[in-house]
Write an enzyme that holds these catalytic residues in place. Structure first.
Site, PDB file in Angstrom:
ATOM      1  N   GLU A  14      -1.360   3.407   2.328  1.00  0.00           N
ATOM      2  CA  GLU A  14       0.116   3.691   1.169  1.00  0.00           C
ATOM      3  C   GLU A  14      -0.720   3.847  -0.413  1.00  0.00           C
ATOM      4  O   GLU A  14      -0.256   4.901  -0.911  1.00  0.00           O
ATOM      5  CB  GLU A  14       1.337   3.383   1.516  1.00  0.00           C
ATOM      6  CG  GLU A  14       2.495   3.863   0.739  1.00  0.00           C
ATOM      7  CD  GLU A  14       3.810   3.183   0.700  1.00  0.00           C
ATOM      8  OE1 GLU A  14       4.498   3.534   1.156  1.00  0.00           O
ATOM      9  OE2 GLU A  14       3.377   2.411   0.975  1.00  0.00           O
ATOM     10  N   ASP A  15      -1.403   2.745  -0.579  1.00  0.00           N
ATOM     11  CA  ASP A  15      -1.123   2.775  -1.821  1.00  0.00           C
ATOM     12  C   ASP A  15      -2.981   3.217  -2.342  1.00  0.00           C
ATOM     13  O   ASP A  15      -3.300   3.728  -3.498  1.00  0.00           O
ATOM     14  CB  ASP A  15      -1.764   1.011  -2.226  1.00  0.00           C
ATOM     15  CG  ASP A  15      -0.370   0.710  -1.803  1.00  0.00           C
ATOM     16  OD1 ASP A  15       0.748   1.238  -2.481  1.00  0.00           O
ATOM     17  OD2 ASP A  15      -0.440  -0.704  -2.392  1.00  0.00           O
TER      18      ASP A  15
END
Ligand code: MN
Length: 735
Positions: A77-78
């Protein structure tokens, strides 16, 4: 390991020998690489977070793949430009990728919705993550975020704490992970009610300071006795968690001083047998508080929790709880399922699916040969809510319904006005028949028409939710009274015609007026109405209808037998055959009377019984040979209060889940005799409802409350107990 030292984590994994340490290190180095340069809000390097999560996951005793996933849980996600799920799958396999994916998907935005949607959110959450390891990593992630919440803004603190309290802590509880549940609750509380939290903390510290001596003294005494018995043990003195005190004070409106189970002593031992021995020792040393003994070993809680609990009175009259459990039970209590798997993965892998853990077994896909721990964990893919589906409104709100529900159930779940005006339905935009079975994930739209005449009676045959059913019935009840009364009359006519006697409409209405009175309806029409809309089934009128019919229409029939003359065995048996009572006892030929079972003799199906009309409420049922009955029957002033009573067929067919009975067990005293009795009962799958002991020289007399089906069942229990070597005699007793 609060300091989050990754090298120490590696060392521990390495030392335990059950981890693939190279794979774990690879996952860590990749995460470190991907998060390089990233900072947390606190200003620390981001990698601190995945290290902490991995550490918590390790403490929960999860496997290599879970730890790898913990390290990598925020990477996709990051750092989407640096790594994809497919890449993780290539490097670490499907399991790790699936867990990371699950954890990422569970970032459901949380808005403060009404209570119902929070409940749904919780369920969705569980339903969506079919592999329990996802939940563990997610909980570990949340726990570390809660530990470091102080750096966030007050608004964020509040919303994250609220979500933790409503969604995460209950899930941890459900999975039996007490350690995480308590820390989450306590942390959340400190943000949600900082003042209340500080107050309790102050009181707790103070009370704890004052009573250090008391606890130390109790601990010392117990230790001394256990040493004398040569039992290996570990003693832990503890006080109740701040949040559970808070809950008691606010929910039950108690002051801090009224919390009497503030102290607990926890005793960890090696074997189950030791647990019962220790229980005996404790009860010998202290007076126990009646009604506070709980045997969660023979009857584990649904979340697998097993332990013995008893509350005893210490010196100075201070009560404290004693929890006795094995190391294994303790690990399961603290870390839930994962610990259970770990302990059982050795020689007893197959027994891991112990019969007492039925709910878990039901959740597991069949994986008979679970000797490989990875395999076993893999099989923890679950469908926690098989019996429930989740669908969406066109606006995206979640509605949960029983499996098998139709658009009609959905409409009534929205509002009864929607259901009552429903004329059709769309699923995912397409028009479908209104009895189509819904599937999780579908978007349901209800088509209504203000001119609709309302639901059809047929709907009752295919709706699944009790809510829809009762709302449809309500509609007929309210809107269709005249018609319902007519329906009711027709239904009663059909029934009465079977009796084979001619009767008039007036007689029928009089019968129903009498019945209405007996059953608490205002008038006969109300009863007809109730039958008409389906609220009252004719079967439930049972013998009452027949009685009134006989009284009004066939008065020449023989009058029914009157109390106190007891019926012969034969006629009684015939009466029983004639009835299908939903209750366990027929009193004076009338079923469904409010009865209670007398504690002086605790009657069981199979016993000859008699009823006594009490001055308070209801009829107390005694064994016919109970001493109180034999004395009572001699008192002329009470003669009218004795009534005949017999068991219903259903009671005799064991349809009531057991009756309480008491046993007096006389045994030669040995340190393990209590344990032997408890284990023998458990092996017979007999639930213990109470347990107390008395000693007389070398004889110990135990009064044991047990749940059993009937006299035959009790006799077989007595027979088995008598076979135990230490047991001298067993008799049926009373409370
Ligand atoms: Mn995270």
């Amino acid at each position: 390991m609060e300091a989050y030292d990754v090298n120490e984590l590696f060392a521990r994994c390495d030392a335990s020998g059950s981890y693939d340490i190279d794979k774990i290190k690879r996952a860590y180095h990749l995460a470190e690489d991907l998060h390089r340069g990233q900072k947390r809000i606190s200003g620390e390097d981001y990698i601190i977070h995945p290290i902490a999560v991995a550490q918590i996951v390790y403490e929960c005793q999860l496997d290599t793949n879970s730890i790898c996933a913990a390290f990598l849980h925020d990477t996709v996600e990051d750092c989407p430009d640096r790594i994809t799920l497919a890449e993780i799958r290539t490097q670490f396999g499907k399991d790790v990728a699936d867990i990371v994916d699950g954890v990422t998907k569970l970032n459901i935005p949380f808005e403060t919705k009404q209570e119902a949607s929070i409940r749904n959110l919780r369920k969705m959450f569980l339903a969506m993550s079919k592999d329990l390891r996802v939940i563990f990593v997610k909980l570990a992630d949340r726990l570390h975020n809660m530990r470091t919440l102080s750096v966030r803004t007050p608004e964020k603190q509040r919303s994250i704490a609220l979500e933790t309290m409503h969604v995460y802590a209950p899930i941890a509880h459900r999975l039996g992970i007490q350690r995480i549940k308590q820390e989450l609750e306590t942390l959340a509380l400190s943000y949600l009610d900082p003042i209340g939290f500080q107050e309790i903390r102050k009181d707790t510290d103070k009370r704890y300071g004052e009573s250090k001596d008391f606890l130390a003294e109790a601990t010392r005494k117990v230790a001394e006795s256990l040493n004398a018995y040569g039992i290996r043990y570990k003693l832990e003195g503890r006080v109740k968690s701040i949040y559970s005190i808070y809950k008691k004070m606010y929910n039950q409106n108690k002051s801090f001083d009224e919390i009497y189970d503030f102290y607990a002593l926890r005793i960890l031992v090696d074997t189950e047998l030791d647990c019962y021995t220790v229980l005996g020792v404790i009860h010998e040393m202290f007076n126990s508080m009646p009604g506070r003994f709980k045997d969660y070993i023979s009857t584990p809680k649904q979340n697998l929790y097993r332990s013995l609990h008893t509350t005893v009175i210490g010196s100075e009259g201070i009560p404290f709880e004693v929890q006795i459990r094995t190391w294994e039970m303790h690990a399961v209590a603290e870390y839930g399922l994962a610990a259970h798997w770990k302990y059982k993965s050795g020689e007893q892998a197959n027994q891991a699916l112990d019969e007492k853990l039925q709910w878990i077994r039901a959740l597991l896909e069949t994986d008979a040969d679970g000797s490989d721990p990875d395999e076993f964990l893999h099989s923890l893919k679950i469908d926690l809510f098989e019996d429930e589906i989740f669908v969406f409104t066109p606006k995206g709100d979640v509605v949960s319904l029983p499996a098998g529900s139709t658009p009609i159930d959905f409409a009534y779940a929205i509002h009864s006005a929607v259901g009552n005006k429903m004329v059709g339905a769309k699923l995912n935009g397409n028009i479908v028949p209104i009895d189509t079975v819904l599937q999780t994930g579908q978007i349901v739209e209800v088509l209504t028409n203000p001119n609709s005449k309302g639901p059809s009676r047929d709907w009752l045959s295919f709706v699944r939710s009790s809510e829809a059913r009762s709302k449809i019935k309500m509609f007929f009840k309210r809107e269709m009274r005249t018609e319902n009364i007519e329906f009711g009359k027709q239904a009663i006519d059909r029934e009465l015609r079977r009796y084979g006697h001619r009767y008039t409409d007036q007689q029928r209405d009089q019968i129903m007026a009498n019945l209405a009175l007996r059953m608490g309806y205002a008038e006969g029409d109300d009863l007809y109405n109730s039958i008409g809309f389906g609220g009252m089934e004719i079967v439930k009128l049972g013998t009452k209808l027949r009685e009134e019919f006989n009284r009004l229409v066939v008065p020449e029939q023989e009058p029914k037998a009157k109390a106190p003359a007891l019926k012969t065995e034969n006629s009684e048996r015939e009466d029983r055959k004639a009835r299908k009572s939903s209750e366990s006892v027929i009193v004076d030929n009338v079923e469904g009377c409010a009865v209670k079972f007398a504690k002086c003799c605790s009657p069981l199906p199979g016993d000859r019984i008699i009823g006594f009309i009490t001055k308070g409420y209801g009829i107390s049922i005694h064994k016919y040979d109970c001493i109180n009955v034999q004395n009572g029957l001699k008192r002329p002033e009470d003669r009218d209060r004795w009534v005949t009573a017999s068991w219903t067929i259903r009671a005799e067919k064991r349809a009531f889940g057991g009756f309480e009975a008491y046993l007096n067990v006389y045994a030669t005293y040995t340190p393990s005799v209590i344990a032997e009795i408890s284990i023998a009962l458990r092996d017979m799958k007999v639930e213990i409802t109470s347990f107390s002991t008395k000693e007389n020289d070398d004889v110990i007399i135990m009064t044991v409350g047990v749940r059993c089906n009937d006299t035959d069942h009790l006799a077989s229990i007595i027979g088995s107990l008598k076979k135990l070597q230490a047991v001298r005699d067993v008799t049926r007793g009373n409370a």
